[in-house]
Design an enzyme around this catalytic site. Structure first.
Site, PDB file in Angstrom:
ATOM      1  CD  GLU A 228      -2.652  -1.346   2.536  1.00  0.00           C
ATOM      2  OE1 GLU A 228      -2.538  -0.443   3.390  1.00  0.00           O
ATOM      3  OE2 GLU A 228      -3.402  -2.322   2.661  1.00  0.00           O
TER       4      GLU A 228
ATOM      5  CB  CYS B 207       7.686  -4.722   9.007  1.00  0.00           C
ATOM      6  SG  CYS B 207       9.080  -3.885   9.812  1.00  0.00           S
TER       7      CYS B 207
ATOM      8  CD  GLU C 218      14.357   0.132   9.157  1.00  0.00           C
ATOM      9  OE1 GLU C 218      15.078   0.886   8.464  1.00  0.00           O
ATOM     10  OE2 GLU C 218      13.683   0.530  10.135  1.00  0.00           O
TER      11      GLU C 218
ATOM     12  CB  SER D 222      10.812   6.829   8.568  1.00  0.00           C
ATOM     13  OG  SER D 222      10.510   6.514   9.917  1.00  0.00           O
TER      14      SER D 222
ATOM     15  CB  SER E 202      10.583   4.683  14.413  1.00  0.00           C
ATOM     16  OG  SER E 202      10.022   4.937  13.148  1.00  0.00           O
TER      17      SER E 202
ATOM     18  CB  CYS F 171       1.142   6.871  11.230  1.00  0.00           C
ATOM     19  SG  CYS F 171       2.746   6.328  11.836  1.00  0.00           S
TER      20      CYS F 171
END
EC number: 2.1.1.192
Length: 366
Positions: free
Chosen positions: A102, A122, A172, A203, A225, A345
């Site tokens: 997505e 992830c 990641e 990020s 993060s 998020c």
């Protein structure tokens, strides 16, 4: 240079979306052509959205025929588009026979920010993130990463442009290092998307060796993060902290921005009710970041089924932000966008085959 591994379902033809400029130049040299052809092809593919070699009129018919024989331009397949009441748009893209990812467009005043995924699922198991629940299946290719930008840009009206890209979607990024770096180079290439380095943000949860590698090859904007002011709590929320604790992570951040401190690292901090949002957490965060060129982005937690967490109360978030601001930290609170289409998020989940049994345990070696 991206060597462009051929996707598994095409044994002979190279997907040209896999090639950054250096890779494209090398591709043309192997064909016996001049390297400048790379710029022409990048423009056709990325700026004009053309996938039919026959329409590339500044290339000879002979070259077009050769390209047709040995290569293709194959973006991910768009299978679903959703629009939120707040204007956010989410595209679900099929990347192979069983997997989807997505990507989310967040329109705001004077900008269109695209949130891009780098992996299918992830492996890091952050406890507050729904993507982590599905486990990890595989890395995305360069074509599948830049293809998200390709699809999004060419779904917009002609006068609209993607102005910012954030690698904050599924996965990641630093665990898919080569493909991510190649994709960011295309994002910034003047013959592709022409974004400045300040408008491309990666990020990371804190893969320290890969962050040092990134500093050697790129200087795009960096977000981390963080989500906790101490190792004990961060070990629980972001388990990779057990391998790369906060002190090592902050040292790597300082190395990344360099000694002149002209740039700041954005530290992301999800607000979890009763977990990391108390006044003592805010004061500890101030102390932690006092010697790092930084700004803080507070993120209201977005709930998902069976989550153990709740979002902090708005008043709590406001007080937390005020404590940071009073100490001189640049602090913003992220607007929650796209929640009604599961695009906020921490809500991206995509579709992963055999998600629970095929979790990938990465050996995070130096």
């Amino acid at each position: 240079m991206n060597s462009a591994p051929v996707p598994a379902d095409t044994e002979t033809r190279v997907n040209l979306l896999d090639l950054d400029r250096e890779g494209m130049e090398a591709f043309f040299v192997r064909l016996g052509e001049k390297p400048f052809r790379a710029s022409q092809l990048l423009q056709w593919i990325h700026q004009r959205g053309v996938t039919d070699f026959g329409l590339m009129t500044n290339l000879s018919k002979t070259l077009r025929s050769r390209l047709e024989a040995v290569s293709e331009i194959r973006p991910p397949e768009l299978v679903l588009e959703q629009r939120s009441a707040d204007g956010t748009r989410k595209w679900v893209l099929q990347v192979d026979a069983v997997n989807r990812v997505e990507t989310v467009l967040i329109p705001d005043e004077g900008r269109n920010t695209l949130c891009v995924s780098s992996q299918v699922g992830c492996s890091l198991e952050c406890s507050f993130c729904s993507t982590a629940r599905q486990g990890f299946n595989r890395n995305l290719t360069t074509a599948e990463i830049i293809g998200q930008l390709w699809v999004a840009q060419h779904r917009l009206d002609e006068e609209q442009r993607i102005s910012n890209v954030v690698l904050m979607g599924m996965g990641e990024p630093l665990l898919n290092f080569g493909n991510v770096v190649a994709a960011t180079r295309l994002m910034m290439d003047d013959f592709a998307y022409g974004l400045s380095k300040r408008r491309v943000t990666l990020s990371t949860s804190g893969i320290v060796p890969a962050l040092d590698r990134l500093a050697e090859v790129s200087d795009i904007s960096l977000a981390v993060s963080l989500h906790a002011p101490d190792d004990t709590l961060r070990n629980e929320l972001v388990p990779i902290n057990r391998k790369y604790p906060i002190r090592e992570l902050l040292a790597a951040c300082k190395r990344y921005v360099g000694t002149e401190n002209r740039r700041k690292v954005t530290f992301e901090y999800v607000m979890l009710d009763g977990v990391n949002d108390r006044p003592e957490h805010a004061r500890a965060l101030v102390r932690l970041l006092s010697h790092v060129p930084s700004k803080v982005n507070l993120i209201p937690f977005n709930p998902f089924p069976n989550s153990a967490y709740r979002c902090s109360h708005p008043e709590t978030i406001a007080r937390f932000a005020q404590t940071l601001q009073d100490a001189g930290l640049i602090t913003t609170t992220r607007k929650t966008r796209g929640r009604d289409i599961d695009a906020a998020c921490g809500q991206l989940v995509g579709k992963v085959n055999d998600r629970s049994r095929r979790q990938f345990r990465l050996h995070l070696a130096h």
